[in-house]
Design a protein around this motif. Structure first.
Motif, PDB file in Angstrom:
ATOM      1  N   PRO A   5       0.960  -1.112   0.103  1.00 19.76           N
ATOM      2  CA  PRO A   5       0.029  -0.029   0.070  1.00 19.76           C
ATOM      3  C   PRO A   5       0.912   1.216   0.044  1.00 19.76           C
ATOM      4  O   PRO A   5       1.971   1.520   0.472  1.00 19.76           O
ATOM      5  CB  PRO A   5      -0.916   0.143   1.119  1.00 19.76           C
ATOM      6  CG  PRO A   5      -0.138  -1.105   2.113  1.00 19.76           C
ATOM      7  CD  PRO A   5       0.609  -2.006   1.158  1.00 19.76           C
ATOM      8  N   GLN A   7       1.630   5.289   0.885  1.00 22.06           N
ATOM      9  CA  GLN A   7       1.383   6.495   1.436  1.00 22.06           C
ATOM     10  C   GLN A   7       2.032   7.721   1.030  1.00 22.06           C
ATOM     11  O   GLN A   7       3.296   7.594   0.817  1.00 22.06           O
ATOM     12  CB  GLN A   7       1.811   6.213   3.032  1.00 22.06           C
ATOM     13  CG  GLN A   7       1.203   5.283   3.624  1.00 22.06           C
ATOM     14  CD  GLN A   7       0.507   5.713   4.999  1.00 22.06           C
ATOM     15  OE1 GLN A   7       0.196   6.857   5.272  1.00 22.06           O
ATOM     16  NE2 GLN A   7       0.008   4.849   5.970  1.00 22.06           N
ATOM     17  N   TYR A  84       4.973  -0.372   3.765  1.00 22.10           N
ATOM     18  CA  TYR A  84       4.427   0.656   2.863  1.00 22.10           C
ATOM     19  C   TYR A  84       5.450   0.920   1.821  1.00 22.10           C
ATOM     20  O   TYR A  84       6.694   0.683   1.972  1.00 22.10           O
ATOM     21  CB  TYR A  84       4.026   1.722   3.621  1.00 22.10           C
ATOM     22  CG  TYR A  84       2.787   1.764   4.424  1.00 22.10           C
ATOM     23  CD1 TYR A  84       1.406   1.453   3.821  1.00 22.10           C
ATOM     24  CD2 TYR A  84       3.019   1.777   6.032  1.00 22.10           C
ATOM     25  CE1 TYR A  84       0.472   1.424   4.700  1.00 22.10           C
ATOM     26  CE2 TYR A  84       1.957   1.575   6.558  1.00 22.10           C
ATOM     27  CZ  TYR A  84       0.695   1.443   6.065  1.00 22.10           C
ATOM     28  OH  TYR A  84      -0.613   1.533   6.957  1.00 22.10           O
ATOM     29  N   ASP A 109      -0.586  12.009   3.405  1.00 24.37           N
ATOM     30  CA  ASP A 109      -1.713  11.370   4.194  1.00 24.37           C
ATOM     31  C   ASP A 109      -1.034  11.841   5.623  1.00 24.37           C
ATOM     32  O   ASP A 109      -2.047  11.845   6.622  1.00 24.37           O
ATOM     33  CB  ASP A 109      -1.611   9.885   3.926  1.00 24.37           C
ATOM     34  CG  ASP A 109      -1.870   9.607   2.410  1.00 24.37           C
ATOM     35  OD1 ASP A 109      -3.126  10.207   2.154  1.00 24.37           O
ATOM     36  OD2 ASP A 109      -1.113   9.076   1.637  1.00 24.37           O
ATOM     37  N   GLU A 215      -3.360   2.183   7.544  1.00 25.39           N
ATOM     38  CA  GLU A 215      -3.384   2.261   6.210  1.00 25.39           C
ATOM     39  C   GLU A 215      -4.419   3.285   5.577  1.00 25.39           C
ATOM     40  O   GLU A 215      -5.381   3.490   6.170  1.00 25.39           O
ATOM     41  CB  GLU A 215      -3.710   0.876   5.779  1.00 25.39           C
ATOM     42  CG  GLU A 215      -3.396   0.567   4.183  1.00 25.39           C
ATOM     43  CD  GLU A 215      -3.781  -0.959   3.832  1.00 25.39           C
ATOM     44  OE1 GLU A 215      -4.128  -1.088   2.474  1.00 25.39           O
ATOM     45  OE2 GLU A 215      -3.366  -1.809   4.567  1.00 25.39           O
ATOM     46  N   VAL A 216      -4.159   4.048   4.675  1.00 27.50           N
ATOM     47  CA  VAL A 216      -5.061   5.121   4.118  1.00 27.50           C
ATOM     48  C   VAL A 216      -6.192   4.271   3.357  1.00 27.50           C
ATOM     49  O   VAL A 216      -5.692   3.450   2.336  1.00 27.50           O
ATOM     50  CB  VAL A 216      -4.225   6.165   3.162  1.00 27.50           C
ATOM     51  CG1 VAL A 216      -5.030   7.059   2.621  1.00 27.50           C
ATOM     52  CG2 VAL A 216      -3.110   6.606   3.858  1.00 27.50           C
ATOM     53  N   GLU A 217      -7.289   4.700   3.630  1.00 28.56           N
ATOM     54  CA  GLU A 217      -8.308   4.069   3.091  1.00 28.56           C
ATOM     55  C   GLU A 217      -8.546   4.811   1.413  1.00 28.56           C
ATOM     56  O   GLU A 217      -8.843   5.905   1.794  1.00 28.56           O
ATOM     57  CB  GLU A 217      -9.640   4.224   3.790  1.00 28.56           C
ATOM     58  CG  GLU A 217      -9.864   2.925   4.924  1.00 28.56           C
ATOM     59  CD  GLU A 217      -9.479   1.455   4.794  1.00 28.56           C
ATOM     60  OE1 GLU A 217     -10.176   1.104   3.555  1.00 28.56           O
ATOM     61  OE2 GLU A 217      -8.921   0.741   5.244  1.00 28.56           O
ATOM     62  N   PRO A 218      -8.335   4.171   0.463  1.00 29.34           N
ATOM     63  CA  PRO A 218      -8.783   4.762  -0.709  1.00 29.34           C
ATOM     64  C   PRO A 218     -10.176   5.314  -0.767  1.00 29.34           C
ATOM     65  O   PRO A 218     -11.095   4.577  -0.410  1.00 29.34           O
ATOM     66  CB  PRO A 218      -8.458   3.648  -1.822  1.00 29.34           C
ATOM     67  CG  PRO A 218      -8.405   2.411  -1.362  1.00 29.34           C
ATOM     68  CD  PRO A 218      -8.267   2.597   0.196  1.00 29.34           C
ATOM     69  N   PRO A 219     -10.318   6.639  -1.251  1.00 20.09           N
ATOM     70  CA  PRO A 219     -11.965   7.096  -1.126  1.00 20.09           C
ATOM     71  C   PRO A 219     -12.873   6.396  -2.378  1.00 20.09           C
ATOM     72  O   PRO A 219     -13.364   7.309  -2.970  1.00 20.09           O
ATOM     73  CB  PRO A 219     -11.638   8.525  -1.038  1.00 20.09           C
ATOM     74  CG  PRO A 219     -10.424   8.696  -1.741  1.00 20.09           C
ATOM     75  CD  PRO A 219      -9.469   7.391  -1.713  1.00 20.09           C
ATOM     76  N   THR A 220     -12.913   4.940  -2.088  1.00 18.76           N
ATOM     77  CA  THR A 220     -14.072   4.518  -3.013  1.00 18.76           C
ATOM     78  C   THR A 220     -15.529   4.548  -2.581  1.00 18.76           C
ATOM     79  O   THR A 220     -16.068   4.345  -3.583  1.00 18.76           O
ATOM     80  CB  THR A 220     -13.548   3.132  -3.315  1.00 18.76           C
ATOM     81  OG1 THR A 220     -13.315   2.342  -1.990  1.00 18.76           O
ATOM     82  CG2 THR A 220     -12.233   2.922  -4.167  1.00 18.76           C
ATOM     83  N   ASP A 221     -15.596   4.640  -1.533  1.00 13.06           N
ATOM     84  CA  ASP A 221     -17.173   4.787  -1.057  1.00 13.06           C
ATOM     85  C   ASP A 221     -17.747   6.099  -1.218  1.00 13.06           C
ATOM     86  O   ASP A 221     -18.911   6.313  -1.320  1.00 13.06           O
ATOM     87  CB  ASP A 221     -17.043   4.254   0.393  1.00 13.06           C
ATOM     88  CG  ASP A 221     -16.443   5.247   1.307  1.00 13.06           C
ATOM     89  OD1 ASP A 221     -15.429   5.944   0.801  1.00 13.06           O
ATOM     90  OD2 ASP A 221     -16.431   5.038   2.517  1.00 13.06           O
ATOM     91  N   THR A 247     -12.009  10.629  -6.260  1.00 16.02           N
ATOM     92  CA  THR A 247     -12.890   9.661  -5.319  1.00 16.02           C
ATOM     93  C   THR A 247     -13.505   8.841  -6.318  1.00 16.02           C
ATOM     94  O   THR A 247     -13.974   9.212  -7.395  1.00 16.02           O
ATOM     95  CB  THR A 247     -13.781  10.536  -4.300  1.00 16.02           C
ATOM     96  OG1 THR A 247     -14.530  11.040  -5.097  1.00 16.02           O
ATOM     97  CG2 THR A 247     -13.008  11.279  -3.492  1.00 16.02           C
TER      98      THR A 247
END
Length: 421
Positions: A5, A7, A84, A109, A215-221, A247
């Motif tokens: 992942p 960062q 990372y 991040d 971990e950085v959550e990718p902004p898929t939501d 996003t």
């Protein structure tokens, strides 16, 4: 590219507190810079009478920076840890480079705050911490650097730690999310391996702390938001807008809307690196073709989103602003250029609603007559032509901006709420 992942890591702090040396040391310790390169830099540094700058030279490879011994531009460097794959956003510490800091920190991040043990919290330490918080950095690793200059004294370390903790409390940074490490970037203490010089310290080394970052959550939501960088016409395909997905996700068959141009259609194809892909997500640079959209229908600065949840277009918006540098004062009616994602739009500051104390974020004054360099404020802004922008609380990727005038960045801020047109 690594399969770990990713960062973005900002290195922030006061000038001369050792940020560049720390970055050089991190790159060296993770095998991103071979030893012979450091040796070359060492010889060169000694010739220039800058002995001890060899690690800094890894980053500051612009000749002018070497002569002055300060960091000017943001250099991007990559390194891998066990967990990372990091891109370092090296943030210059000098006041005149704060504009780079804005563009730098807003991409990060998490951050490492470097504070010299022999100097403690300095003016830019404050400024960078406040900016980091304004621009949404969540976790802070505090490297109390130059421990070799204070003979690795625990008392000196604790004193700086208390000082920084006070500062973080003032700007309401979550102390739970901050870790403190006594380091010497120059000597290498507690960077990759625990140092014998700080027997009184039993916490993580810097690399361990970096591995422990969440971990950085990718902004898929979040809904799809894709600011357009360019629009091309490609023979055999037609109109191809290009941009980076901030996003959400995009796939062929999606119905999309472009704002503020207010046109839309169905996505026919999505391409990355000249190959068609079945879907693309946050961070991907894509070119795509939309049925029925012509080259003149859309332009750079438009934002593409789902037809049923289109990007918002602001009639006015309320924002939190930090004034970095302005030769006089800013009053209502002032109309500089706002840079948000790929858009550049002249915007008028309609009203200055509140002045904030920049060290605490508390309201210092209601409806002040003016604000000036160093001030933070809540303002109401009216774009002079349509601008798509989002509240940073909902879609932070499209909620921050820089304000430029007279060839320099004079302020940075984030959108609090949007009054849609």
């Amino acid at each position: 590219m690594s399969d770990k992942p990713h960062q973005n890591l900002a290195i922030i702090g006061h000038v001369d507190h050792g940020k560049s040396t720390l970055v050089g040391r991190l790159l060296y310790e993770t095998g991103s810079v071979p030893e012979h390169v450091i040796e070359q830099h060492k010889e060169e540094a000694e010739e220039k009478g800058k002995g001890g700058f060899e690690f800094a030279y890894v980053m500051d490879n612009l000749a002018e920076e070497r002569e002055r011994g300060v960091t000017i531009d943001i250099a991007h460097q990559e390194f891998d840890t066990d967990e990372y794959y990091f891109t370092i956003v090296d943030c210059p510490g000098h006041r005149d480079f704060v504009k780079n800091m804005i563009t730098g920190a807003s991409q990060a991040d998490n951050a490492v705050l470097v504070v010299a043990a022999d100097d403690g919290v300095a003016p830019q330490t404050r400024e960078h911490v406040f900016l980091a918080r304004t621009l949404g950095i969540n976790e802070l690793i505090v490297g109390v650097n130059k421990m070799d200059l204070v003979d690795y004294g625990e008392a000196e370390y604790e004193s700086v730690k208390d000082e920084v903790t006070d500062l973080l409390n003032q700007v309401r940074f979550d102390i739970e999310n901050a870790s403190f490490i006594p380091i010497s970037a120059f000597e290498g203490d507690n960077i990759a391996e625990a140092s014998d010089n700080t027997g009184w310290y039993s916490g993580d080394t810097l690399l361990e702390a970096l591995n422990d970052l969440p971990e950085v959550e990718p902004p898929t939501d979040a809904p799809l938001r894709l600011p357009i960088q360019d629009v091309y016409t490609i023979s055999g395909i037609g109109t191809v807008p290009v941009g980076r997905i901030e996003t959400g996700t995009m796939e062929p068959g999606n119905n999309v809307s472009f704002q503020p141009s207010d046109v839309g259609g169905e996505v026919k194809t999505v391409e990355m690196h000249h190959e068609e892909v079945p879907s693309a997500g946050p961070g991907d640079n894509v070119g795509f073709n939309v049925r029925g959209i012509g080259k003149d229908d859309i332009r750079r600065g438009d934002v593409c989103g789902p037809a049923d949840d289109p990007p918002s277009v602001a009639e006015t918006f309320q924002a939190q602003l930090v004034v970095m540098q302005h030769p006089s004062v800013i009053t209502s009616g002032y109309t500089p250029v706002f840079h948000a994602h790929t858009a550049q739009v002249a915007c008028t500051i309609e009203s200055i609603d509140q002045k904030l104390d920049p060290s605490t974020g508390e309201v210092a004054e209601e409806n002040p007559d003016f604000i000036q360099s160093g001030d933070a404020a809540i303002v109401t802004v009216r774009p002079q032509k349509p601008l798509s922008i989002e509240p940073s609380g909902e879609i932070p990727e499209l909620g921050s901006f820089a304000v430029r005038d007279m060839g320099q960045t004079i302020a940075a801020g984030k959108v609090l709420e949007v009054n849609e047109r």
